[in-house]
Design a protein around this motif. Structure first.
Motif, PDB file in Angstrom:
ATOM      1  N   THR A  10       0.836  -1.207   0.000  1.00  0.00           N
ATOM      2  CA  THR A  10       0.000   0.000   0.000  1.00  0.00           C
ATOM      3  C   THR A  10       0.867   1.253   0.000  1.00  0.00           C
ATOM      4  OG1 THR A  10      -1.762  -1.162   1.197  1.00  0.00           O
ATOM      5  CG2 THR A  10      -1.815   1.246   1.238  1.00  0.00           C
ATOM      6  N   GLU A  11       1.900   1.248   0.843  1.00  0.00           N
ATOM      7  CA  GLU A  11       2.818   2.380   0.885  1.00  0.00           C
ATOM      8  C   GLU A  11       3.535   2.542  -0.451  1.00  0.00           C
ATOM      9  OE1 GLU A  11       7.003   2.722   2.950  1.00  0.00           O
ATOM     10  OE2 GLU A  11       5.422   3.141   4.432  1.00  0.00           O
ATOM     11  N   TYR A  12       3.935   1.430  -1.060  1.00  0.00           N
ATOM     12  CA  TYR A  12       4.644   1.511  -2.341  1.00  0.00           C
ATOM     13  C   TYR A  12       3.771   2.138  -3.423  1.00  0.00           C
ATOM     14  CZ  TYR A  12       6.903   0.222  -6.692  1.00  0.00           C
ATOM     15  OH  TYR A  12       7.470   0.268  -7.935  1.00  0.00           O
ATOM     16  N   GLU A  13       2.500   1.751  -3.464  1.00  0.00           N
ATOM     17  CA  GLU A  13       1.617   2.339  -4.471  1.00  0.00           C
ATOM     18  C   GLU A  13       1.515   3.850  -4.297  1.00  0.00           C
ATOM     19  OE1 GLU A  13       0.282   1.085  -7.206  1.00  0.00           O
ATOM     20  OE2 GLU A  13       1.450  -0.701  -6.715  1.00  0.00           O
ATOM     21  N   GLU A  15       3.820   5.813  -3.010  1.00  0.00           N
ATOM     22  CA  GLU A  15       5.114   6.473  -3.174  1.00  0.00           C
ATOM     23  C   GLU A  15       5.867   5.983  -4.411  1.00  0.00           C
ATOM     24  OE1 GLU A  15       7.267   5.874   0.445  1.00  0.00           O
ATOM     25  OE2 GLU A  15       5.761   6.915   1.677  1.00  0.00           O
ATOM     26  N   ARG A  16       5.208   5.211  -5.244  1.00  0.00           N
ATOM     27  CA  ARG A  16       5.869   4.528  -6.355  1.00  0.00           C
ATOM     28  C   ARG A  16       6.634   5.487  -7.271  1.00  0.00           C
ATOM     29  NH1 ARG A  16       4.401   3.066 -11.630  1.00  0.00           N
ATOM     30  NH2 ARG A  16       5.333   1.080 -12.342  1.00  0.00           N
ATOM     31  N   GLY A  17       6.028   6.596  -7.611  1.00  0.00           N
ATOM     32  CA  GLY A  17       6.686   7.534  -8.504  1.00  0.00           C
ATOM     33  C   GLY A  17       8.000   8.035  -7.939  1.00  0.00           C
ATOM     34  N   ASP A  18       8.013   8.358  -6.659  1.00  0.00           N
ATOM     35  CA  ASP A  18       9.224   8.870  -6.024  1.00  0.00           C
ATOM     36  C   ASP A  18      10.284   7.781  -5.898  1.00  0.00           C
ATOM     37  OD1 ASP A  18      10.650  11.024  -4.943  1.00  0.00           O
ATOM     38  OD2 ASP A  18      10.118  10.471  -2.895  1.00  0.00           O
ATOM     39  N   ILE A  19       9.860   6.560  -5.569  1.00  0.00           N
ATOM     40  CA  ILE A  19      10.804   5.451  -5.424  1.00  0.00           C
ATOM     41  C   ILE A  19      11.477   5.152  -6.769  1.00  0.00           C
ATOM     42  CG2 ILE A  19      11.060   3.014  -4.833  1.00  0.00           C
ATOM     43  CD1 ILE A  19      10.451   4.910  -2.447  1.00  0.00           C
ATOM     44  N   LEU A  20      10.699   5.073  -7.821  1.00  0.00           N
ATOM     45  CA  LEU A  20      11.276   4.782  -9.133  1.00  0.00           C
ATOM     46  C   LEU A  20      12.147   5.931  -9.628  1.00  0.00           C
ATOM     47  CD1 LEU A  20       8.317   2.942 -10.906  1.00  0.00           C
ATOM     48  CD2 LEU A  20      10.272   1.973  -9.674  1.00  0.00           C
ATOM     49  N   ASP A  21      11.777   7.161  -9.279  1.00  0.00           N
ATOM     50  CA  ASP A  21      12.611   8.300  -9.636  1.00  0.00           C
ATOM     51  C   ASP A  21      13.953   8.245  -8.899  1.00  0.00           C
ATOM     52  OD1 ASP A  21      12.886  11.007 -10.962  1.00  0.00           O
ATOM     53  OD2 ASP A  21      13.187  11.553  -8.865  1.00  0.00           O
ATOM     54  N   PRO A 348       2.423   2.186   9.027  1.00  0.00           N
ATOM     55  CA  PRO A 348       1.654   3.430   8.933  1.00  0.00           C
ATOM     56  C   PRO A 348       0.538   3.417   7.907  1.00  0.00           C
ATOM     57  CG  PRO A 348       3.890   3.745   8.125  1.00  0.00           C
ATOM     58  CD  PRO A 348       3.855   2.411   8.796  1.00  0.00           C
ATOM     59  N   SER A 349       0.662   2.563   6.874  1.00  0.00           N
ATOM     60  CA  SER A 349      -0.388   2.496   5.853  1.00  0.00           C
ATOM     61  C   SER A 349      -1.388   1.372   6.123  1.00  0.00           C
ATOM     62  CB  SER A 349       0.238   2.310   4.463  1.00  0.00           C
ATOM     63  OG  SER A 349       1.030   1.127   4.422  1.00  0.00           O
ATOM     64  N   LEU A 350      -1.386   0.819   7.335  1.00  0.00           N
ATOM     65  CA  LEU A 350      -2.315  -0.248   7.694  1.00  0.00           C
ATOM     66  C   LEU A 350      -3.758   0.231   7.504  1.00  0.00           C
ATOM     67  CD1 LEU A 350      -2.786  -3.088   8.997  1.00  0.00           C
ATOM     68  CD2 LEU A 350      -2.816  -1.915  11.217  1.00  0.00           C
ATOM     69  N   PRO A 351      -4.536  -0.410   6.627  1.00  0.00           N
ATOM     70  CA  PRO A 351      -5.924   0.018   6.433  1.00  0.00           C
ATOM     71  C   PRO A 351      -6.743  -0.120   7.721  1.00  0.00           C
ATOM     72  CG  PRO A 351      -5.205  -1.378   4.614  1.00  0.00           C
ATOM     73  CD  PRO A 351      -4.143  -1.472   5.675  1.00  0.00           C
TER      74      PRO A 351
END
Length: 369
Positions: A10-13, A15-21, A348-351
């Motif tokens: 969930t966190e990756y989705e 922040e994905r753009g920043d991680i890949l950048d 922190p992203s726990l639904p």
């Protein structure tokens, strides 16, 4: 869907753009080892703690190991610590040839019982190594007094305490050096292994930089003591730089999850985490306690909930450390806790709906025990 104690997707989705950048930034930088990303992260992580030096390394275990070596700890020395910790704390001590000496933990917050430390000091004691466990700090004031009386350095194990504070001071700033892990599950986690050791001592920092790079100051030339290949990876450093800017948000998310657990389970007979005096808890894990722990865990599996025990085997009871000579019963609080503690889902992203399902399942089970 199986509910587990940790998940990063969930966190990756989000922040994905920043991680890949971050990955793209490193790959296009022209330097893949000890480049601008490692230097930048070291400066920013040091600044976050208000401390002079940060030396990035390849994992949290080596952050401890190199920290000990940088402080001059080696074969035949004794290091006072606790058995209620992850095995890597003790593996690091053993790997420099030193002997771990254990004191017990407190029954209410599971942290080092500092009232036992002075009696454990001998003529061979060379370091105190408190473990800031589960997201909050050991009581450092009496520990500092003991260290000063006996002229001993302190190395803080902060693998589970990024952003925690003790009487307003950040974890890692109350000692001669402090070790951090950036394993993916951590409060500040990479997308692979990583670690760092921080210090305000120029000599210790210089030792750390040599030790992580074979013992070299100049390329190809080993100075003084041979070291290791223990460098923080550029990609992980760049990801950590991005995530460091969000660390305070992660802490707020963890505290919100912890508060929902506290509200939802307050009237049960689970023993919930106790906040020690002067601490700001970051809830790396949310550890609860019950004498019928194993039955609760087995019944939770019927709800599709797979939880974790942190930690089921105290280090002194492991066969790999039998040579240390701690018989069963020597650390009674630590041993009792190992049969009763378990961790609830915490990130922190726990639904909210997953957390509510966990609370509901626990309440159902506890009513019928």
């Amino acid at each position: 869907m199986t509910i587990r104690v940790w998940d990063y997707l969930t966190e990756y989705e989000a922040e994905r753009g920043d991680i890949l950048d971050a990955v793209e930034t490193v790959f296009r930088s022209g330097q893949l080892v000890l480049g601008a990303s490692v230097r930048g992260f070291e400066e920013e992580f040091a600044a976050y703690h208000g401390i002079e030096h940060c030396v990035g390394v390849d994992n949290g275990t080596n952050a401890i190991k190199l920290g000990l070596q940088a402080l001059g700890i080696g074969p035949g020395d004794e290091v006072i610590t606790v058995s209620n910790t992850a095995a890597p704390t003790i593996v690091a001590i053993d790997s420099v040839g030193a002997k771990p000496v254990f004191v017990d933990v407190r029954a209410d917050d599971y942290l080092m019982d500092t009232t036992q430390v002075e009696a454990a000091v001998t003529g061979r004691t060379r370091c105190l190594l408190p473990v800031h466990l589960y997201g909050q700090c050991v009581d450092m004031r009496p520990l500092r007094e003991i260290a000063d009386r006996h002229h001993l350095p302190i190395l803080e194990d902060c693998a589970q305490a990024h952003g925690a504070r003790h009487h307003g001071r950040p974890a890692g700033t109350m000692s001669d050096a402090a070790a951090f892990s950036f394993y993916p599950t951590k409060v500040l986690g990479a997308y692979g292994d990583g670690g760092a050791t921080i210090t305000s001592d120029e000599t210790v920092a210089a030792n750390l930089r040599r030790l992580r790079y074979y013992g070299m100051e100049t390329r190809y030339y080993v100075v003084q003591t041979p070291g290791h290949n223990s460098r923080l990876d550029e990609v992980q450093a760049e990801i950590l730089r991005r995530k460091l800017t969000r660390l305070d948000g992660y802490l707020a998310g963890r505290r919100a999850v912890a508060q929902r657990y506290a509200d939802g389970l307050a009237d049960t007979d689970l023993v919930l985490p106790r906040l020690a005096d002067g601490n700001d808890h970051v809830y790396y894990v949310y550890v609860v306690r019950h004498p019928r722990r194993d039955e609760i865990l087995e019944r939770l599996r019927g709800y599709g909930i797979e939880l974790n025990i942190s930690y089921p085997w105290p280090v002194h009871t492991m066969s790999g450390f039998a040579h240390l000579g701690y018989p069963t019963g020597s650390l009674p609080v630590t041993e009792e806790l190992a049969g009763q503690i378990f961790s609830l889902p915490m990130y922190p992203s726990l639904p909210v709906e997953i957390q509510e399902k966990t609370i509901s399942a626990l309440r159902d089970i506890l009513k019928t025990l």
